[in-house]
Design a protein around this motif. Sequence first.
Motif, PDB file in Angstrom:
ATOM      1  N   SER A   1       0.848  -1.180   0.000  1.00  0.00           N
ATOM      2  CA  SER A   1       0.000   0.000   0.000  1.00  0.00           C
ATOM      3  C   SER A   1       0.885   1.231   0.000  1.00  0.00           C
ATOM      4  N   GLN A   2       0.254   2.392  -0.158  1.00  0.00           N
ATOM      5  CA  GLN A   2       1.001   3.643  -0.205  1.00  0.00           C
ATOM      6  C   GLN A   2       1.637   3.971   1.140  1.00  0.00           C
ATOM      7  N   ASN A   3       1.101   3.408   2.250  1.00  0.00           N
ATOM      8  CA  ASN A   3       1.624   3.706   3.576  1.00  0.00           C
ATOM      9  C   ASN A   3       2.779   2.795   3.976  1.00  0.00           C
ATOM     10  N   GLU A   4       3.083   1.780   3.167  1.00  0.00           N
ATOM     11  CA  GLU A   4       4.142   0.842   3.485  1.00  0.00           C
ATOM     12  C   GLU A   4       5.331   1.064   2.566  1.00  0.00           C
ATOM     13  N   PRO A   5       6.544   0.823   3.058  1.00  0.00           N
ATOM     14  CA  PRO A   5       7.720   0.995   2.205  1.00  0.00           C
ATOM     15  C   PRO A   5       7.737  -0.046   1.084  1.00  0.00           C
ATOM     16  N   ALA A   6       8.390   0.305  -0.002  1.00  0.00           N
ATOM     17  CA  ALA A   6       8.490  -0.617  -1.128  1.00  0.00           C
ATOM     18  C   ALA A   6       9.313  -1.835  -0.726  1.00  0.00           C
ATOM     19  N   VAL A   7       9.005  -2.949  -1.346  1.00  0.00           N
ATOM     20  CA  VAL A   7       9.770  -4.177  -1.098  1.00  0.00           C
ATOM     21  C   VAL A   7      11.136  -4.017  -1.738  1.00  0.00           C
ATOM     22  N   SER A   8      12.170  -4.169  -0.945  1.00  0.00           N
ATOM     23  CA  SER A   8      13.526  -3.957  -1.442  1.00  0.00           C
ATOM     24  C   SER A   8      14.036  -5.187  -2.188  1.00  0.00           C
ATOM     25  N   PRO A   9      15.052  -5.024  -3.041  1.00  0.00           N
ATOM     26  CA  PRO A   9      15.644  -6.182  -3.727  1.00  0.00           C
ATOM     27  C   PRO A   9      16.155  -7.232  -2.751  1.00  0.00           C
ATOM     28  N   GLU A  10      16.697  -6.791  -1.612  1.00  0.00           N
ATOM     29  CA  GLU A  10      17.174  -7.747  -0.626  1.00  0.00           C
ATOM     30  C   GLU A  10      16.031  -8.594  -0.073  1.00  0.00           C
ATOM     31  N   GLU A  11      14.886  -7.952   0.167  1.00  0.00           N
ATOM     32  CA  GLU A  11      13.727  -8.689   0.666  1.00  0.00           C
ATOM     33  C   GLU A  11      13.199  -9.657  -0.395  1.00  0.00           C
ATOM     34  N   VAL A  12      13.274  -9.243  -1.652  1.00  0.00           N
ATOM     35  CA  VAL A  12      12.833 -10.117  -2.737  1.00  0.00           C
ATOM     36  C   VAL A  12      13.718 -11.359  -2.795  1.00  0.00           C
ATOM     37  N   ARG A  13      15.019 -11.149  -2.708  1.00  0.00           N
ATOM     38  CA  ARG A  13      15.927 -12.288  -2.755  1.00  0.00           C
ATOM     39  C   ARG A  13      15.709 -13.213  -1.567  1.00  0.00           C
ATOM     40  N   ALA A  14      15.484 -12.624  -0.392  1.00  0.00           N
ATOM     41  CA  ALA A  14      15.218 -13.443   0.794  1.00  0.00           C
ATOM     42  C   ALA A  14      13.917 -14.225   0.639  1.00  0.00           C
ATOM     43  N   ALA A  15      12.893 -13.590   0.083  1.00  0.00           N
ATOM     44  CA  ALA A  15      11.610 -14.269  -0.131  1.00  0.00           C
ATOM     45  C   ALA A  15      11.764 -15.412  -1.125  1.00  0.00           C
ATOM     46  N   LEU A  16      12.565 -15.184  -2.170  1.00  0.00           N
ATOM     47  CA  LEU A  16      12.801 -16.230  -3.163  1.00  0.00           C
ATOM     48  C   LEU A  16      13.531 -17.416  -2.540  1.00  0.00           C
ATOM     49  N   GLU A  17      14.519 -17.133  -1.709  1.00  0.00           N
ATOM     50  CA  GLU A  17      15.284 -18.208  -1.073  1.00  0.00           C
ATOM     51  C   GLU A  17      14.383 -19.085  -0.216  1.00  0.00           C
ATOM     52  N   VAL A  18      13.482 -18.451   0.498  1.00  0.00           N
ATOM     53  CA  VAL A  18      12.571 -19.211   1.357  1.00  0.00           C
ATOM     54  C   VAL A  18      11.692 -20.129   0.515  1.00  0.00           C
ATOM     55  N   VAL A  19      11.172 -19.613  -0.607  1.00  0.00           N
ATOM     56  CA  VAL A  19      10.261 -20.402  -1.441  1.00  0.00           C
ATOM     57  C   VAL A  19      10.987 -21.585  -2.081  1.00  0.00           C
ATOM     58  N   VAL A  20      12.136 -21.322  -2.708  1.00  0.00           N
ATOM     59  CA  VAL A  20      12.817 -22.393  -3.435  1.00  0.00           C
ATOM     60  C   VAL A  20      13.385 -23.457  -2.501  1.00  0.00           C
ATOM     61  N   ASN A  21      13.550 -23.130  -1.230  1.00  0.00           N
ATOM     62  CA  ASN A  21      14.048 -24.108  -0.262  1.00  0.00           C
ATOM     63  C   ASN A  21      12.935 -24.700   0.602  1.00  0.00           C
ATOM     64  N   SER A  22      11.697 -24.448   0.208  1.00  0.00           N
ATOM     65  CA  SER A  22      10.564 -24.908   1.008  1.00  0.00           C
ATOM     66  C   SER A  22      10.248 -26.371   0.723  1.00  0.00           C
ATOM     67  N   GLU A  23       9.509 -26.983   1.639  1.00  0.00           N
ATOM     68  CA  GLU A  23       9.051 -28.348   1.454  1.00  0.00           C
ATOM     69  C   GLU A  23       8.021 -28.425   0.330  1.00  0.00           C
ATOM     70  N   THR A  24       7.242 -27.363   0.163  1.00  0.00           N
ATOM     71  CA  THR A  24       6.207 -27.354  -0.862  1.00  0.00           C
ATOM     72  C   THR A  24       6.790 -27.540  -2.259  1.00  0.00           C
ATOM     73  N   LEU A  25       7.940 -26.929  -2.511  1.00  0.00           N
ATOM     74  CA  LEU A  25       8.563 -27.008  -3.826  1.00  0.00           C
ATOM     75  C   LEU A  25       9.763 -27.947  -3.842  1.00  0.00           C
ATOM     76  N   ALA A  26       9.893 -28.787  -2.818  1.00  0.00           N
ATOM     77  CA  ALA A  26      11.076 -29.639  -2.709  1.00  0.00           C
ATOM     78  C   ALA A  26      11.240 -30.560  -3.907  1.00  0.00           C
ATOM     79  N   ARG A  27      10.132 -31.055  -4.452  1.00  0.00           N
ATOM     80  CA  ARG A  27      10.198 -31.978  -5.580  1.00  0.00           C
ATOM     81  C   ARG A  27       9.757 -31.337  -6.885  1.00  0.00           C
ATOM     82  N   ALA A  28       9.549 -30.040  -6.868  1.00  0.00           N
ATOM     83  CA  ALA A  28       9.099 -29.333  -8.072  1.00  0.00           C
ATOM     84  C   ALA A  28      10.282 -28.604  -8.701  1.00  0.00           C
TER      85      ALA A  28
END
Length: 221
Positions: free
Chosen positions: A11-38
């Motif tokens: 939203s306009q009241n929240e800071p933009a998602v930084s590249p560092e946060e994007v990379r951290a979010a990606l790391e969490v997803v690709v190392n998750s159990e949900t995508l472990a075999r995908a």
Amino acid sequence: MNTANGTSSGSQNEPAVSPEEVRAALEVVVNSETLARADRARSLLAYLVKAEQNGEAARLKGFTIAQDVFGKDDDFDPAMDAVVRVQAGRLREHLTSFYAGEGKDEPVRITVPKGTYVPCYVRRPSAAGAASAPAARPNGSGGRPEAPRIVDFGASASAFKLDRTIEDAPLAATRSLSDKPPAGAQDALLSPFIVRNVKRFWLALAIIVLLLTVILFLVWR
């Protein structure tokens, strides 16, 4: 909504998602159990996020993705081969499952809206995510957020390219199985019991032929 540097805000009241946060979010997803075999979903997501973060969102088309991620040739026709659309659909399903389960408390969520291959990044509401998002809350030194974990995207997009042998492995396995007789039939053919009986049959037949030969010889003598 994506900003010029490839990030977005909830939203306009929240800071933009930084590249560092994007990379951290990606790391969490690709190392998750949900995508472990995908494997395909993880490779596709990493490629899409890397390209978008590098300002190459305009390249995220079906033809380019097919070549860079799935190893397709120059004669690839997206209208005839739906591999990119199918894998993108599966990726969206995996992301939905991840954020509904083990990733429900993640401060930043990655989405790939339908109709596009350009990923978006959505920050959870501050009130709901403050207690469960240590990477986004102040660390006591000037109110600056803690540095999130950073995943190395690699030197180029080829780092996320699926090996052709991996891509074709299911089909190759299917072909190899179809070329072989069923396990039961193969075992039956090699059964020692049947082998012994076949040998006995031919031995008995040889004895009968020999006896008939002797009888005929005696009759005509």
